[in-house]
Design a protein around this motif. Sequence first.
Motif, PDB file in Angstrom:
ATOM      1  N   GLN A 137      13.029 107.722  26.741  1.00 51.14           N
ATOM      2  CA  GLN A 137      13.599 107.228  27.997  1.00 51.14           C
ATOM      3  C   GLN A 137      13.788 108.349  29.010  1.00 51.14           C
ATOM      4  OE1 GLN A 137      17.155 105.274  26.545  1.00 51.14           O
ATOM      5  NE2 GLN A 137      16.100 103.334  26.189  1.00 51.14           N
ATOM      6  N   GLU A 138      14.260 109.488  28.544  1.00 52.93           N
ATOM      7  CA  GLU A 138      14.460 110.615  29.447  1.00 52.93           C
ATOM      8  C   GLU A 138      13.133 111.181  29.942  1.00 52.93           C
ATOM      9  OE1 GLU A 138      17.213 111.820  30.879  1.00 52.93           O
ATOM     10  OE2 GLU A 138      18.171 110.063  29.988  1.00 52.93           O
ATOM     11  N   ARG A 141      11.944 108.921  32.667  1.00 50.62           N
ATOM     12  CA  ARG A 141      12.744 109.157  33.868  1.00 50.62           C
ATOM     13  C   ARG A 141      12.351 110.468  34.534  1.00 50.62           C
ATOM     14  NH1 ARG A 141      19.389 109.092  33.815  1.00 50.62           N
ATOM     15  NH2 ARG A 141      19.733 109.727  35.988  1.00 50.62           N
TER      16      ARG A 141
END
Length: 394
Positions: A137-138, A141
């Motif tokens: 997820q990071e 992002r």
Amino acid sequence: MALLARVPAEAVRELRARLRAAPDVPPYRALDGAEASWEASPAGTETSLRRFLAARKGDVDKAMAMYTDCLAWRRRVFPIEASGAVAEILADGRRFRRIATGSDGVPVIMIEFLWGYFLEGATAFDCLRATLVFVEQEIARGEQAGAPQFCIISYGGPPPIEYAAALGMVLTKNYPERLQRAVIYPVPRLGARLTRLFLWFADRDTREKIAIHWDEDAFLDFVRLRHENVPQRLWGGVDGSKKWFMPDSQTRIARAMRSGLAGGLGPAQSLMAQLEEHPVRAQLSRACQNTAPPTKQASRPGRHTCLPLAACCPRREIDNPRSDREGGLTVPIVGAASSPLQEPTDSCDKLWPAAKDAGKPWSLPSNAPIAVAVALLLLMLRWLLETSDVGHSH
């Protein structure tokens, strides 16, 4: 980013051309299980190819092998659903968090080991899977913000050895050059050098990116953040961290170190195998639920053929009675030809690449057991000596 920029453009073009020409490059599998061709995926960008080339010092052959191995690994491990224990670990926000963006534009994230409470109410396996969800997820992002690399803070005392070793190998092999820099904080000044022994599972290039700090000012300068940008738990260096201890933190950390010393590399290897078996077992079980019972007739196209696996669906031990003696289990593959190694068809077709690689043993450095034993023993002694006066509660 400076290292990535030094990768020659000619090497990137050559790697891309060779991947295009190769007949067996696996597709890219995302965290949610969706698949796309490698070139149409996030792994097909120029920056991504540069990461693999940088990790292999510009050697196109080695970069290509690492790249295809990574794609195969993603097919074995994903999808990972953010549900159940994984969702709970991520939702409480204690172990994994995004802190801020440093003054140099690099995102800063933190893994907190909670002073002996990292595995409280959770297993190392669930924490490892939650870590991969958080990392994926990071990364997504960061890519959207034009920041492909990260600064990582390791806070809250020593990690469980099986978790740390497994995670270290996963990140090194499958997320090359995602780490811009990392810091272990706070570590007593006298224990800084000994702590580096604990990093045996990381390669030399990764170890060179890791700093160890005990003073808050030096720590903030390293991560490129201001005092007010970091959580209060990170204020005050070694002395400031003591108030976040629980009464039994010292005992828990010492017990975890003793457990890691006694268990050696076995728990880390088990975690790696479990991580790769988990999605295969679940998917093959669902795919085989509705298959017809196998026959004992001569092998022919269309009959059930069992695939030896370390873990699998309920229809095991059907066509391969030797599997028990060999320590494996079996899965009936619908529509397979007489040879169990021929690629099957129908419901199990998409699962075959993951299934045939499941349960492969992980090789570790031959000197790792000695390094682990020495590091854990010294760290345990250091921890007991440095924190023997700590008894504060949270």
